[in-house]
Enzyme design. Sequence first.
Site, PDB file in Angstrom:
ATOM      1  N   ASP A 247      34.461  -8.768  36.385  1.00 49.80           N
ATOM      2  CA  ASP A 247      33.317  -7.921  36.708  1.00 49.80           C
ATOM      3  C   ASP A 247      33.358  -7.466  38.164  1.00 49.80           C
ATOM      4  OD1 ASP A 247      31.232  -6.629  35.329  1.00 49.80           O
ATOM      5  OD2 ASP A 247      29.737  -7.829  36.376  1.00 49.80           O
TER       6      ASP A 247
ATOM      7  N   GLU B 228      25.636  -6.535  45.566  1.00 52.93           N
ATOM      8  CA  GLU B 228      26.303  -7.151  44.423  1.00 52.93           C
ATOM      9  C   GLU B 228      27.710  -7.625  44.789  1.00 52.93           C
ATOM     10  OE1 GLU B 228      24.789  -5.272  40.914  1.00 52.93           O
ATOM     11  OE2 GLU B 228      26.786  -5.362  40.036  1.00 52.93           O
TER      12      GLU B 228
ATOM     13  N   GLU C   3      23.768   0.204  33.345  1.00 56.74           N
ATOM     14  CA  GLU C   3      22.847  -0.718  34.027  1.00 56.74           C
ATOM     15  C   GLU C   3      21.881  -1.367  33.024  1.00 56.74           C
ATOM     16  OE1 GLU C   3      23.915  -1.488  36.758  1.00 56.74           O
ATOM     17  OE2 GLU C   3      23.327  -0.196  38.435  1.00 56.74           O
TER      18      GLU C   3
ATOM     19  N   GLU D 173      31.301  -1.873  26.653  1.00 64.53           N
ATOM     20  CA  GLU D 173      30.629  -3.131  27.000  1.00 64.53           C
ATOM     21  C   GLU D 173      31.009  -4.227  25.994  1.00 64.53           C
ATOM     22  OE1 GLU D 173      28.711  -4.270  29.498  1.00 64.53           O
ATOM     23  OE2 GLU D 173      28.704  -2.400  30.621  1.00 64.53           O
TER      24      GLU D 173
HETATM   25  C1  HMH Z   1      30.832  -4.523  32.693  1.00 61.08           C
HETATM   26  N1  HMH Z   1      28.651  -3.471  32.960  1.00 61.08           N
HETATM   27  C2  HMH Z   1      29.598  -4.275  33.479  1.00 61.08           C
HETATM   28  N2  HMH Z   1      29.439  -4.836  34.672  1.00 61.08           N
HETATM   29  C3  HMH Z   1      28.313  -4.609  35.400  1.00 61.08           C
HETATM   30  N3  HMH Z   1      28.177  -5.222  36.610  1.00 61.08           N
HETATM   31  C4  HMH Z   1      27.304  -3.771  34.876  1.00 61.08           C
HETATM   32  C5  HMH Z   1      27.510  -3.213  33.650  1.00 61.08           C
HETATM   33  C6  HMH Z   1      25.993  -3.483  35.588  1.00 61.08           C
HETATM   34  O1  HMH Z   1      26.086  -3.276  36.924  1.00 61.08           O
END
Ligand code: HMH
Length: 213
Positions: free
Chosen positions: A36, A77, A129, A199
């Site tokens: 991520d 983040e 998001e 996703e």
């Molecule tokens: C895969 N989807 C993924 N990572 C993230 N951090 C977000 C959405 C949302 O910011």
Amino acid sequence: MACKTHSPLPHLFPYVSFSASYCDEHEGFFLFLGQDYIFVREFIPFVASVLLKAWKESDEGSDMEVILGGVASLHDEILWFKKEASKFDVPLFSIAPQKANKDYCRFLESFLSPEVDYTVAMTAFWAIEAVYQESFSLCLKDGSNTPTELMETCQRWGNEGFKQYCLSLQRIVDRRLKKATEEVCRKAEEAFVRVLEHEIEFWNMSYGDTLTS
Ligand code: HMH
């Protein structure tokens, strides 16, 4: 012409329950953290490109401020990923993106072109998001059995402020879609569905299902 009004959220639910149970998997969590981090670094230029489109194409000045808020929270983040990774001793710099992640990042890149309409890009942005917000807020619910050490992660995307931010994105999308042409509506819907597919692949990967790079 206005788009058909239908709430896209019911489509999210299979994905949502899926990621709620994920919170029990620590191994998956470490893999997720590294992957991520790579994703978010790619997501920043994507959001910057939405900002650029808003500046050029938006009929409402406040859109830029909402998107700028998103860019600012991505800075936060990135710092959070580094802090979390060092807490669990997960390396962030030596890892390679896995296939599902690479595919998702390539998809994000396809939006950078000025040819892509602001409304379509904004729809993808909101979906990316909102799917996290919906999913991680479930891990915060009573009875979700989220391990305490993963609560902070769930708070990150499940908190009320992030929910309000997602609702601001949704309001922009709703406003734009009301005025959009049929073609833009069709492309926005396609972008939305593709986000959900990516996703799901991303989370399958985090479960270790597709360990090919
Ligand atoms: C895969 N989807 C993924 N990572 C993230 N951090 C977000 C959405 C949302 O910011």
